[in-house]
Design a protein around this motif. Structure first.
Motif, PDB file in Angstrom:
ATOM      1  N   TRP A 140       1.001  -0.312  -5.544  1.00  0.00           N
ATOM      2  CA  TRP A 140       1.851  -1.105  -4.535  1.00  0.00           C
ATOM      3  C   TRP A 140       0.757  -2.336  -4.072  1.00  0.00           C
ATOM      4  O   TRP A 140       1.398  -3.451  -3.573  1.00  0.00           O
ATOM      5  CB  TRP A 140       2.291  -0.082  -3.415  1.00  0.00           C
ATOM      6  N   ARG A 141      -0.527  -2.109  -4.124  1.00  0.00           N
ATOM      7  CA  ARG A 141      -1.461  -3.049  -3.520  1.00  0.00           C
ATOM      8  C   ARG A 141      -1.375  -4.360  -4.542  1.00  0.00           C
ATOM      9  O   ARG A 141      -1.188  -5.373  -4.328  1.00  0.00           O
ATOM     10  CB  ARG A 141      -2.826  -2.513  -3.287  1.00  0.00           C
ATOM     11  N   ARG A 142      -1.228  -3.857  -5.634  1.00  0.00           N
ATOM     12  CA  ARG A 142      -1.358  -4.789  -6.944  1.00  0.00           C
ATOM     13  C   ARG A 142      -0.071  -5.703  -6.912  1.00  0.00           C
ATOM     14  O   ARG A 142      -0.088  -6.766  -7.182  1.00  0.00           O
ATOM     15  CB  ARG A 142      -1.348  -3.915  -8.253  1.00  0.00           C
ATOM     16  N   MET A 143       1.214  -4.927  -6.675  1.00  0.00           N
ATOM     17  CA  MET A 143       2.404  -5.409  -6.567  1.00  0.00           C
ATOM     18  C   MET A 143       2.504  -6.745  -5.349  1.00  0.00           C
ATOM     19  O   MET A 143       2.832  -7.616  -5.502  1.00  0.00           O
ATOM     20  CB  MET A 143       3.463  -4.529  -6.069  1.00  0.00           C
ATOM     21  N   ALA A 144       1.759  -6.257  -4.263  1.00  0.00           N
ATOM     22  CA  ALA A 144       1.871  -6.951  -3.178  1.00  0.00           C
ATOM     23  C   ALA A 144       0.820  -8.157  -3.329  1.00  0.00           C
ATOM     24  O   ALA A 144       1.156  -9.284  -2.948  1.00  0.00           O
ATOM     25  CB  ALA A 144       1.431  -6.265  -1.783  1.00  0.00           C
ATOM     26  N   GLU A 145      -0.281  -8.085  -4.005  1.00  0.00           N
ATOM     27  CA  GLU A 145      -0.847  -9.246  -4.287  1.00  0.00           C
ATOM     28  C   GLU A 145      -0.562 -10.093  -5.155  1.00  0.00           C
ATOM     29  O   GLU A 145      -0.694 -11.195  -5.150  1.00  0.00           O
ATOM     30  CB  GLU A 145      -2.426  -8.681  -4.837  1.00  0.00           C
ATOM     31  N   HIS A 146       0.368  -9.671  -6.122  1.00  0.00           N
ATOM     32  CA  HIS A 146       1.071 -10.450  -7.141  1.00  0.00           C
ATOM     33  C   HIS A 146       2.184 -11.148  -6.480  1.00  0.00           C
ATOM     34  O   HIS A 146       2.335 -12.566  -6.800  1.00  0.00           O
ATOM     35  CB  HIS A 146       1.312  -9.809  -8.322  1.00  0.00           C
TER      36      HIS A 146
END
Length: 64
Positions: free
Chosen positions: A7-13
């Motif tokens: 979810w962190r990667r999703m939010a960053e992208h």
């Protein structure tokens, strides 16, 4: 990969607001015609789902 990392990667992208919307609404062939949430609920691993998102959305290699 842990779900928190996913979810962190999703939010960053995608940005924190759009990541959830994308995960709920965008049906991807790479996930067997499922959304991110549906794939996770069906037992797909977070790493598998992230890889599918990367392919479908052309995530740059340095963010994968």
């Amino acid at each position: 990969m842990r779900l928190t990392d996913f979810w962190r990667r999703m939010a960053e992208h995608f940005g924190s607001g759009y990541a959830d919307s994308f995960a709920r609404d965008h049906v991807m062939a790479e996930l067997g015609g499922r959304t991110v949430y549906e794939a996770l609920e069906a037992g797909w691993g977070a790493k598998e789902v992230w890889r599918a998102v990367c392919v479908a959305m052309d995530v740059p290699p340095e963010r994968r």
